[in-house]
Write a protein that holds these residues in place. Structure first.
Motif, mmCIF file in Angstrom:
data_model
loop_
_atom_site.group_PDB
_atom_site.id
_atom_site.type_symbol
_atom_site.label_atom_id
_atom_site.label_comp_id
_atom_site.label_asym_id
_atom_site.label_seq_id
_atom_site.Cartn_x
_atom_site.Cartn_y
_atom_site.Cartn_z
ATOM 1 N N ALA A 42 0.847 -1.199 0.000
ATOM 2 C CA ALA A 42 0.000 0.000 0.000
ATOM 3 C C ALA A 42 0.885 1.252 0.000
ATOM 4 N N PRO A 43 0.322 2.426 -0.281
ATOM 5 C CA PRO A 43 1.135 3.654 -0.340
ATOM 6 C C PRO A 43 1.616 4.098 1.042
ATOM 7 N N SER A 44 2.716 4.849 1.027
ATOM 8 C CA SER A 44 3.167 5.502 2.268
ATOM 9 C C SER A 44 2.494 6.875 2.322
ATOM 10 N N LEU A 45 2.018 7.224 3.499
ATOM 11 C CA LEU A 45 1.251 8.463 3.667
ATOM 12 C C LEU A 45 1.983 9.456 4.562
ATOM 13 N N ILE A 72 2.870 5.725 7.762
ATOM 14 C CA ILE A 72 2.228 7.040 7.840
ATOM 15 C C ILE A 72 3.085 7.953 8.707
ATOM 16 N N LYS A 73 3.378 9.140 8.168
ATOM 17 C CA LYS A 73 4.164 10.132 8.905
ATOM 18 C C LYS A 73 3.216 11.162 9.485
ATOM 19 N N VAL A 94 7.487 9.350 0.426
ATOM 20 C CA VAL A 94 6.051 9.479 0.712
ATOM 21 C C VAL A 94 5.270 9.475 -0.605
ATOM 22 N N ASP A 95 4.278 8.594 -0.712
ATOM 23 C CA ASP A 95 3.467 8.524 -1.935
ATOM 24 C C ASP A 95 2.367 9.581 -1.944
ATOM 25 N N VAL A 139 0.265 15.371 -3.627
ATOM 26 C CA VAL A 139 -0.235 16.184 -2.520
ATOM 27 C C VAL A 139 -1.728 16.444 -2.705
ATOM 28 N N VAL A 140 -2.530 16.128 -1.686
ATOM 29 C CA VAL A 140 -3.934 16.549 -1.672
ATOM 30 C C VAL A 140 -4.002 17.694 -0.667
#
Lengths: 375, 375
Positions: free
Chosen positions: B38-41, B68-69, B101-102, B127-128
Motif C-alpha cells: 500500500a502507499p506511504s502516507l 504514515i508520517k 512518501v506517496d 499532494v492533496v
C-alpha cells in the motif's frame, strides 16, 4: 437617524439580563405622558414579550395617554404591574374591555385578535394588531410608518369610529425598512431573501428555552424541547411555521404577500427561505435584489444613509457590518454588505445584509409608531 | 447512500464531548489497513481539527497504507500520538519530510502549502491540499470526487511523479454536492447562496472560543474575543475573511470562482453572502437556483435521492428538514426544502436548503476520497 454604538462598547456585552425579555423598571422621574386630553389606551397581551415591549416603548417615547388598561388572559388577571410609577391590576380580556378605549394595541395571538379585534372596533376603538389575523384582508391597512403611511390616511383618534390597522410580520418590516428606499429609487423586480431569525419571534418562552437548552448542552445533558421539537442550542432549523402545499412555510409567504400589499405592487417577485438561528432577539436577512432601473452601490449607500429608521454599518476596511447583537434593543434597522451583485449584468442588482430587533421595530415599536400617527 | 438518524435519536444529543473536535480513539481490533504494497502516507498539520479528522476518516474507511508520517510544526514535534494501535512521534515538517512518501494530505494553512507543496511534488509525492493556495491555479485539479473525478484523470500512485490536487473550500463542496446533480440535468444559469457557517471553519480554537464565550455570556461575564474580534455566542456576523474592493469577501469569491472551475463553466453566474452562525461543526446554505431547462421539484427530489453522497431530508408533513446538528460527524450532505421558486416563471427555478459537516465532507473526507482515487 440615531447612531448605533460600536460593538466593542459595553452596550454590546450580552449580559445575562439581556437574555430575558426586558422587565419594565419604573423611571425615577414622573413621566409627563399622563394627560387629560390624550387618548385612552389598552394593551392586549400585556404579559407577553411584545406586550412588555409595548410598555417600554410607550414610556421611551413619552406616548401621551389619559388612561391605560392592562389586558391579558384569565390566568394573569388580578396580578399587579407597575408602569410609570403607577400600579395597575391586570384585567381579564372580555367583550366589555374596550368601553371608552381610543387605541388598543393587540399582541395576544391570531385567534384573540380575530375574536376581540372586531368587538373593539364596534366600540369605536382603533385597533393596532400585531397578529397575522387581518394583515391580508382587503381594506385593512398593513403599515410600516416609514414605508407606506398613506395606507392609513384618514384614520385618526376622535373621528368617532373604530378601525383595524395591521402591523406586518417582523421579517417583512425589517426587510422592507431597508429595501423600500432602494425600491422607490430603482423599482425592485425580484427579491431573494434568506433569513436568520431569533428566538424572540416565537415568544418569551422560546427565548427561555434557548437559554435553558444551551446550559443543558454545555453540561452534557439532553436539551429540553418544549417550544420547538428539536435542539435549538448550537443548531439552526427551517422555521417552525406550517408548511403549505407549495413547499413554502407560512413565514416565507408572509414576506411574499405582505411585500406586495405594502408596496401596492402585485407584480413584485419575492422568494424567501426562513431559518431559525440560536440568537435571542434580533433577526438578520440576506437579501438579493434585481432592479428595473440601474442602481450603483454608492447611490444605494447614500439613499440608505438618509432613510428614516435605517442606519448603515458598512465598514469594509475593518470588516464591521450589522449583527443581531448590535441592533438588539435598538430602534433602527441596520444595513450593510451593500455591494453590486456580480451575478447580474451592469448595475441592475445588489446584495445587502439587514439586521433589526425583532421585538422592537419588528413588533412593538412599529405598532406604537402607527399609534402615534393616529393622534 | 447512508440514511441519517432521526433528530429524536440519542445520536443527536449534542453532548459536551461533541463540542470539541473528535479525539482519535484506537479501535480494539487490529486494523488491516497497514499493508506492505500500500502507499506511504504523510499527514501535514496532524494536530489541527482537520488533521485529526484525517486520521478518523482514514481509520473509518480502512484506507490502506504501509507507513504514515505524522507531521506538524516544531511546536508539536516530539509529542506522541496513537493511531490504529500504534504509537507515533509527531515529526517537524521539513523539506526532507517527503522522502519516500506517496501521498501527503495537507491541512496546515495556505503559506505552509505554498512552500512545502511543491517541495513534496519534487520528491514524487502526490499532494492533496486542503488550503486555498493552489485551488485556482491553472493545471491543478480542483476536485469533488462525486462531481468532477475526470479532472484528476491520469494522476495515480505509482506513475513515478508527484502532483498537486486541490480540495475545494468547505462551502463550495457542500453546495455543489447538492447542486451539481441538478446542474447536470437542467444546467444552472444563476445561483444565489446565503451561508450559515459553523465555528469549525475557523479551526479548533474557534470552536473552543464559541463554547467559552457561551459559558461566559450565560454567567453574565464579558465574552473572550481572541479568534474573532466580536461576540460570537448568541450572535452571528459576516464572515471574517478579508473584504475585496468589490465588497465581496474572499469566502464568497471562493464559491463564485471554485464553482466555475469545478463545473468547467466560465459563464455560470454565482453570488454569495457568507455568514458565521453560532453552530459548532456543520454548515448550512440557502440556495436559490435558476436553470436553463425546466426542472420540476419532484424530478429534482428524485435526482437528489439517487445522487451519491447526498441524502434528502424533506418531510413537509412533520416539518423535518436538514439541520447542522443532524449532519454533524456524518459523511453525507443533506438537502431539503426542495421547492419550485415562486419568484420565477414556470419550472425554471428552485429553492433548496443544504447542510453538511464542515470538517468531514467539507474538508477531511473529501481529501481522502480524492486519495482513494489515486490508488
Amino acid at each position: 437617524m440615531a447612531a448605533l454604538a460600536h460593538p466593542s462598547s459595553q452596550n454590546h456585552l450580552f449580559t445575562k439580563l439581556s437574555l430575558r425579555p426586558k422587565k419594565f423598571t419604573p423611571p425615577s422621574r414622573i413621566r409627563m405622558s399622563l394627560q387629560e386630553n390624550a387618548p385612552s389606551l389598552a394593551v392586549v397581551g400585556v404579559t407577553g414579550a411584545v406586550g412588555q415591549e409595548f410598555l417600554s416603548v410607550l414610556s421611551d417615547r413619552d406616548f401621551p395617554y389619559r388612561s391605560i388598561k392592562m389586558l391579558a388572559s384569565k390566568r394573569s388577571a388580578g396580578k399587579q404591574l407597575t408602569f410609570q410609577d403607577r400600579n395597575y391590576t391586570i384585567e381579564e380580556l372580555t367583550e366589555d374591555s374596550f368601553d371608552g378605549v381610543d387605541i388598543a394595541l393587540f399582541s395576544a395571538g391570531g385567534s384573540i385578535s380575530k375574536h376581540f379585534g372586531p368587538v373593539a372596533v364596534d366600540k369605536g376603538t382603533i385597533v393596532v394588531d400585531n397578529s397575522s389575523a387581518f394583515r391580508m384582508e382587503e381594506g385593512i391597512p398593513l403599515v410600516i410608518p416609514e414605508v407606506n403611511p398613506e395606507a392609513m390616511e384618514g384614520i385618526k383618534v376622535g373621528m368617532g369610529k373604530g378601525a383595524l390597522i395591521a402591523n406586518p410580520n417582523c421579517s417583512t418590516i425589517i426587510c422592507l425598512m431597508a429595501v423600500t428606499p432602494l425600491h422607490k429609487h430603482a423599482k425592485v423586480q425580484r427579491m431573494v431573501v434568506s433569513t436568520y431569525q431569533a428566538a424572540s419571534g416565537a415568544g418569551a418562552a422560546a427565548m427561555e428555552e434557548l437559554e435553558l437548552q444551551t446550559r443543558e448542552v454545555l453540561e452534557g445533558k439532553p436539551p429540553t424541547c418544549n417550544i420547538f421539537k428539536q435542539q435549538y442550542a448550537f443548531n439552526l432549523f427551517s422555521h417552525n411555521a406550517p408548511i403549505l402545499s407549495s413547499g413554502y412555510n407560512e413565514e416565507e409567504m408572509k414576506l411574499v404577500k405582505e411585500t406586495r400589499k405594502i408596496w401596492n405592487d402585485k407584480n413584485v417577485k419575492v422568494t424567501a427561505t426562513c431559518i431559525r438561528v440560536p440568537v435571542m432577539r434580533a433577526h438578520a436577512e440576506s437579501v438579493n435584489l434585481q432592479f428595473q432601473q440601474p442602481l450603483d452601490e454608492d447611490t444605494a449607500k447614500d439613499i440608505l444613509k438618509s432613510a428614516p429608521g435605517v442606519v448603515v454599518i458598512d465598514d469594509r476596511a475593518s470588516n464591521h457590518f450589522p449583527t443581531p447583537l448590535e441592533v438588539s434593543k435598538k430602534d433602527n434597522v441596520a444595513v450593510g454588505r451593500i455591494r453590486r451583485d456580480l451575478s447580474q449584468d451592469g448595475n441592475q442588482g445588489l446584495d445587502i445584509f439587514v439586521c433589526g430587533d425583532q421585538i422592537r421595530k419588528g413588533a412593538a415599536l412599529n405598532a406604537i409608531q402607527i399609534a402615534e400617527m393616529l393622534l
